[in-house]
Write a protein that holds these residues in place. Sequence first.
Motif, short mmCIF file in Angstrom:
data_model
loop_
_atom_site.label_atom_id
_atom_site.label_comp_id
_atom_site.label_asym_id
_atom_site.label_seq_id
_atom_site.Cartn_x
_atom_site.Cartn_y
_atom_site.Cartn_z
N LYS A 213 -7.40 17.27 -4.67
CA LYS A 213 -6.81 16.84 -3.43
C LYS A 213 -6.51 15.34 -3.47
O LYS A 213 -7.30 14.55 -3.97
N CYS A 214 -5.34 15.00 -2.93
CA CYS A 214 -4.91 13.60 -2.90
C CYS A 214 -5.19 13.04 -1.50
O CYS A 214 -4.74 13.59 -0.49
N ASN B 148 -0.40 6.67 -0.21
CA ASN B 148 0.27 5.42 0.15
C ASN B 148 0.41 4.50 -1.05
O ASN B 148 1.43 3.79 -1.20
N LYS B 149 -0.59 4.51 -1.91
CA LYS B 149 -0.54 3.66 -3.11
C LYS B 149 0.61 4.10 -4.03
O LYS B 149 1.34 3.27 -4.57
N GLU C 1 3.99 1.92 -5.16
CA GLU C 1 4.36 1.74 -6.56
C GLU C 1 5.80 2.20 -6.79
O GLU C 1 6.57 1.57 -7.52
N HIS C 2 6.15 3.31 -6.16
CA HIS C 2 7.50 3.83 -6.30
C HIS C 2 8.53 2.88 -5.70
O HIS C 2 9.58 2.60 -6.29
N VAL C 3 8.23 2.36 -4.52
CA VAL C 3 9.15 1.43 -3.85
C VAL C 3 9.33 0.17 -4.68
O VAL C 3 10.45 -0.34 -4.85
N LYS C 4 8.24 -0.35 -5.22
CA LYS C 4 8.30 -1.58 -6.02
C LYS C 4 9.14 -1.36 -7.28
O LYS C 4 9.98 -2.19 -7.64
N ASP D 131 10.89 3.85 0.64
CA ASP D 131 10.29 2.77 1.43
C ASP D 131 10.43 3.09 2.92
O ASP D 131 11.54 3.32 3.40
N PRO D 132 9.33 3.13 3.65
CA PRO D 132 9.43 3.41 5.10
C PRO D 132 10.30 2.40 5.82
O PRO D 132 10.94 2.71 6.82
N LYS D 133 10.36 1.17 5.34
CA LYS D 133 11.17 0.13 5.98
C LYS D 133 12.64 0.24 5.59
O LYS D 133 13.48 -0.45 6.16
N ALA D 134 12.93 1.08 4.57
CA ALA D 134 14.31 1.28 4.12
C ALA D 134 14.98 -0.04 3.80
O ALA D 134 16.00 -0.42 4.36
#
Length: 222
Positions: A142-143, A149-150, A154-157, A208-211
């Motif tokens: 289970k995650c 969130n981590k 990492e994906h957004v960066k 990214d939630p902030k888009a």
Amino acid sequence: MESLCPNIGKTQLLKTLKSMGDKGMISMKDTGKSFLYWRKPDDEDDNNDSQNSEDDEEIDIESEDKEEKPKKLTIEELSQEVEQLKSKIDKEKETLKELTTKSRDISKQSTNDEIQKDIDVLMTSNKELSQKLISLKKNATKCTEADKNKLIQEHVKTRREWTKRKALFDNILSTILENSNKKKKDLKEICGWETDLEVGVKMIEDRDPKATKTPVFKRLRT
């Protein structure tokens, strides 16, 4: 005669001899008390045979004359018959065409054995995938929300860095092309770079939630 033909009765023998005499096959004489029979000479037999053959020819000629002659058709009747035959041929051709099409369609369809084989393959694959799914559910880790969130950060960066480099390269390439007499195709052959389309790279989805928007680099003026 009775000794020569012991198997034939006297009455039957007399009838046979009288019949042969009446037909002229043997000579016959009535003495009043009995009949005398004897073999006819050879020349007389030949005359009778020739006479019989002539009679047969006359009969054959008469029978041929009595045969019904075929009816002669006029040109108009022949034309009508030809048109009817053409129409019949056209119908047969159309029927043959339809049957050929049906036969071709049927030959393209899978046989019962082929369909059963495909069903067996799908059933086997479904069974294997079902067992794999059960195994994954049992052994799945289970995650937590923090781990999730981590991974998103990492994906957004990573995506942000990738888009920056892509935009920087496009900006540099445009500047070089403006200040050189070479076309983009020729310069590409000299430098040997590969585009995203050529290597099969697709734009990574922005999670990214902030888009955040992709940064835009202004061209350097010289």
